[in-house]
Design a protein around this motif. Structure first.
Motif, mmCIF file in Angstrom:
data_model
loop_
_atom_site.group_PDB
_atom_site.id
_atom_site.type_symbol
_atom_site.label_atom_id
_atom_site.label_comp_id
_atom_site.label_asym_id
_atom_site.label_seq_id
_atom_site.Cartn_x
_atom_site.Cartn_y
_atom_site.Cartn_z
ATOM 1 N N UNK A 1 4.475 -13.898 -0.752
ATOM 2 C CA UNK A 1 3.428 -12.869 -0.826
ATOM 3 C C UNK A 1 3.096 -12.567 -2.280
ATOM 4 N N UNK B 1 11.418 0.329 4.117
ATOM 5 C CA UNK B 1 10.479 0.132 5.232
ATOM 6 C C UNK B 1 10.802 -1.094 6.057
ATOM 7 N N UNK C 1 7.192 -5.707 9.885
ATOM 8 C CA UNK C 1 5.948 -5.298 9.243
ATOM 9 C C UNK C 1 5.434 -3.931 9.653
ATOM 10 N N UNK C 2 5.931 -3.379 10.734
ATOM 11 C CA UNK C 2 5.390 -2.113 11.241
ATOM 12 C C UNK C 2 5.784 -0.964 10.315
ATOM 13 N N UNK C 3 4.802 -0.209 9.819
ATOM 14 C CA UNK C 3 5.134 0.826 8.819
ATOM 15 C C UNK C 3 5.636 2.115 9.467
ATOM 16 N N UNK D 1 6.980 -13.360 6.500
ATOM 17 C CA UNK D 1 5.817 -12.688 5.913
ATOM 18 C C UNK D 1 5.659 -11.237 6.393
ATOM 19 N N UNK D 2 5.744 -10.949 7.703
ATOM 20 C CA UNK D 2 5.639 -9.546 8.117
ATOM 21 C C UNK D 2 6.704 -8.656 7.453
ATOM 22 N N UNK E 1 8.343 -9.386 4.713
ATOM 23 C CA UNK E 1 8.001 -9.394 3.296
ATOM 24 C C UNK E 1 6.853 -8.443 2.980
ATOM 25 N N UNK E 2 5.918 -8.298 3.916
ATOM 26 C CA UNK E 2 4.799 -7.371 3.741
ATOM 27 C C UNK E 2 5.303 -5.946 3.505
ATOM 28 N N UNK F 1 7.109 -5.801 -0.014
ATOM 29 C CA UNK F 1 6.172 -5.770 -1.144
ATOM 30 C C UNK F 1 5.395 -4.446 -1.168
ATOM 31 N N UNK F 2 5.063 -3.920 0.014
ATOM 32 C CA UNK F 2 4.409 -2.598 0.052
ATOM 33 C C UNK F 2 5.309 -1.544 -0.585
ATOM 34 N N UNK G 1 -1.171 2.725 1.919
ATOM 35 C CA UNK G 1 0.215 2.680 1.437
ATOM 36 C C UNK G 1 1.036 1.547 2.048
ATOM 37 N N UNK G 2 0.772 1.228 3.308
ATOM 38 C CA UNK G 2 1.688 0.321 4.006
ATOM 39 C C UNK G 2 1.203 -1.118 4.049
ATOM 40 N N UNK H 1 -0.557 -2.643 1.607
ATOM 41 C CA UNK H 1 -1.023 -3.001 0.267
ATOM 42 C C UNK H 1 -0.613 -4.406 -0.155
ATOM 43 N N UNK H 2 0.368 -4.980 0.542
ATOM 44 C CA UNK H 2 0.799 -6.339 0.168
ATOM 45 C C UNK H 2 -0.079 -7.399 0.800
ATOM 46 N N UNK H 3 -1.063 -6.976 1.570
ATOM 47 C CA UNK H 3 -1.869 -7.911 2.360
ATOM 48 C C UNK H 3 -3.277 -8.093 1.839
ATOM 49 N N UNK I 1 -0.268 -11.276 5.464
ATOM 50 C CA UNK I 1 1.195 -11.275 5.455
ATOM 51 C C UNK I 1 1.750 -10.642 6.727
ATOM 52 N N UNK I 2 1.225 -9.498 7.100
ATOM 53 C CA UNK I 2 1.790 -8.726 8.215
ATOM 54 C C UNK I 2 1.458 -9.342 9.565
ATOM 55 N N UNK J 1 -1.153 -6.028 13.542
ATOM 56 C CA UNK J 1 -0.597 -4.674 13.583
ATOM 57 C C UNK J 1 -1.557 -3.815 14.391
#
Lengths: 425, 425
Positions: free
Chosen positions: A18, A126, A132-134, A301-302, A304-305, A308-309, B141-142, B144-146, B287-288, B291
């Motif tokens: 990412x 997170x 990936x779910x925030x 990737x999810x 990692x998302x 990185x966020x 916020x969540x 942002x890596x995408x 990435x994610x 969602x």
């Protein structure tokens, strides 16, 4: 802005990818060009199947921790030992920390969070729950106006994949597990997933954020999906339910129920349509009502998302002069309810001798313990052994268990084949 | 901490109730005891059906804006005039602003956001899209890596309620609308909802966050649900689809499609199970992956939940010394695609004379314009007029329109009864 990765497995690879692929977005949104300055790995020589500059890899933690120019440590190695020590060391050298480590956060997270607070650094995690779910940010930032009443999550992708296969392709547990292993969703030793340890850690983390309580994972009820048989899934369909492995935390008369187990849920509930390896968390708050977040609970990737966020969130704050905001935990923690005090409906499948009066005796015993039956199916008439399957109304688990002990001892009862909780939601 | 409300309608009441009911949680999480010091209303004497201390109410804006002890202005009056002026005035007197005003944010939000940035105050508007669902914070916020690839939302509860009734209770549009009005979901004049203005504002806001582009709402394609008939819903079921009003923003070959219209979506897609007045936003990021956030898109408490969360978010930052973080918008905005360049599948319902060779002529014309048919149903044989219903493969809308013009002029074609886009998702 220099950061270091601890670990370069699945999640580490996702983070690396990412940061490469979305370099521009990450730079614009964080305000920094991020440079991975070091990657701590066990074996520098290992072939990882993707390109990463050799000079970044090191097996010497000193190279990471003694480098003052590294401001953020990204822990993606998993496990508690040595991840806990590494994170503590990072925090104490005033490095901000991002971790994807559910096991560490669920078991030693309180110490880590307290230490980060003390040292004026950020500790974000997170990625530790539901990939990936925030959901962590959701609880920490978006649901703060609520008293949280219930958190119900499908938070393990492997078991959800297995149960989906069993439900829609009539697979047995064994063949669905085999397929999950072939697909790379399940490990060779699937214990962490199918016996629900993974889901346990995650519900523990969510409970701490939603209810401000930090119970030891060993005190939380945990039951995996090994006992779910195709026949139970068939009966569930007949009753209008599907079976999911749920992590549940809910208030109940001033106490808190926390439990992880398979459950039947109504087939038209949003959680019932969360299939394959997807995760979802369903939350009830006293202001927001129902909220569900659905997405990929795992994968490089999810996950990692989310990592990185978290890095970007740190960089969007004042990293040199950080003061932690107030904890969102409320002061009066709820007491953990014992499983005997849990109240749900129950699905019960018995193997019994097909003789007259059986149902009367069973329901009499249930009635004596305040358990009433809402629906019933009897199958296999004409054979020596038949299945007696019923769903109860809402019942205290302690009373149900006492009743079931008596029923088990009846001469015509060969076995209590399964008991599965039914969550009306 | 003193705050003021501008407006005390539905959302204002929700904010008031939450600040009362969840006083303790709000105080713990924000670090402040929040006091509503003034509430600006048009008519102080109006009976509002709930208790609010009379001395808080004022119809004089000066009482609010000239009070330096009021640090946060909560704008819940709606509309642009005078909400825009009030918010500008608040920002310029260094008051932080929370608003639930989709119309203002969608149409004059850019100026407000720029002014807030210039003045070092926060302007939060989580409640402006999808009520309680924390989609703004999610994007800000969540995710942002995408690189965001697609945003698809069911973002109007009223039309979703109507379509749900039409789908599951076989109501006509008119009777479902009537019921929505009786339930208080739809206004006496339902234009804003059923003609999709409300959804338009919301997708405009989401597009600005997800793709960093600020297109004028007048340039965005908008089509409501008035033309959806029960028969279309029946055909949708036959083809395995359900009809939803969608707000869509998606990248397409370096450009951006933004559009609001009813669409058929596959019945097993998570969005297909978002029913009644619930909202949901489905996002694809590079990435994610997928969602979805699902929840209450309206209502005093769900919307109030987002407003109060924004207040708490402000208070958890340094309110005396705030510097806005970098905008999350990327630099190179995508060009808005014209509707002719939109590519989807299409459902087309024709009323035609039942004479031999009809299907051949229709499909020949379609073929000449590169439109191919994936499935077809013909109904009403033996009557003078029959329905010819078909679904195309993926097609450029411009080509489809040209083909349909030709088809419309065929002598045996009485009318093109409906064209509905089919989103494969």
């Amino acid at each position: 802005m220099k950061i270091a990765l601890l670990g370069l497995g699945n999640v580490g690879r996702g983070v690396w990818k990412i940061l490469e692929t979305n370099k521009e977005e990450v730079s614009e949104r964080s305000g920094y060009d991020i440079e991975v300055a070091k990657i701590l790995v066990r074996d520098v020589a290992k072939n990882r199947g993707f390109e990463v500059p050799e000079e970044l890899l090191t097996s010497d933690p000193e190279e990471v921790f003694n480098d003052d120019s590294i401001r953020i440590i990204v822990e993606v190695m998993g496990g508690v030992d040595p991840a806990y020590d590494y994170m503590m060391r990072a925090i104490r050298s005033k490095k901000h920390v991002v971790t994807a480590n559910k096991f560490a956060i669920a078991t030693v997270g309180d110490e880590l969070i307290a230490e980060a607070r003390k040292n004026g650094v950020m500790l974000y995690y997170e990625a530790s729950v539901a990939g990936g779910i925030p959901i962590i940010n959701g609880l920490n930032e978006s649901l703060t106006a609520n008293k949280i009443e219930e958190i119900i999550g499908i938070i393990n992708g492997t078991t959800n994949y297995i149960l989906t296969k069993m439900t829609y392709e009539n697979c047995s547990f064994e063949s669905a597990l085999k397929e999950a292993q072939d697909m790379g969703y399940a490990e060779a030793d699937p214990t962490a997933d199918v016996d629900a340890y993974d889901a346990l850690y995650k519900i523990r983390i969510l409970t701490s954020l939603g209810f401000g309580v930090n119970y030891d994972v060993d005190n939380i009820y945990r039951e995996g999906i090994r006992n779910i048989q195709s026949v139970d899934i068939e009966y569930a369909k007949k009753f209008g339910y599907v079976i999911k492995l749920l992590g549940i935390a809910k208030e109940n008369n001033g106490g808190l129920e926390i439990r992880v187990h398979p459950a039947m849920i109504p087939e038209r509930h949003p959680l019932a349509n969360v299939n394959d390896s997807f995760n979802a968390i369903f939350i009830k708050g006293n202001a927001i009502g129902d909220l569900m977040m659905y997405g990929r609970g795992a994968g490089d990737l999810p996950t990692g998302s989310s990592v990185v966020a978290d890095i970007i969130s740190i960089l969007r704050k004042d990293i040199d002069n950080y003061t932690a905001p107030r904890a969102i935990n409320v002061k009066k923690p709820l007491l953990l309810k014992s499983m005997d005090e849990t109240e749900t409906d129950y699905y019960i499948r018995l193997k019994i001798k097909d003789i007259p009066g059986v149902l009367g005796q069973v329901s009499t015993i249930l009635g004596q313990h305040d358990v009433s039956i809402s629906s019933m199916i009897q199958k296999g008439q004409g054979h020596e052994w038949v299945s007696l399957v019923f769903v109860t109304h809402k019942t205290l688990e302690g009373k149900l268990n006492t009743a079931m002990e008596e029923i088990k001892s009846l001469s015509f009862v060969e076995e209590v084949s399964n008991i599965i909780r039914v969550e009306k939601l």
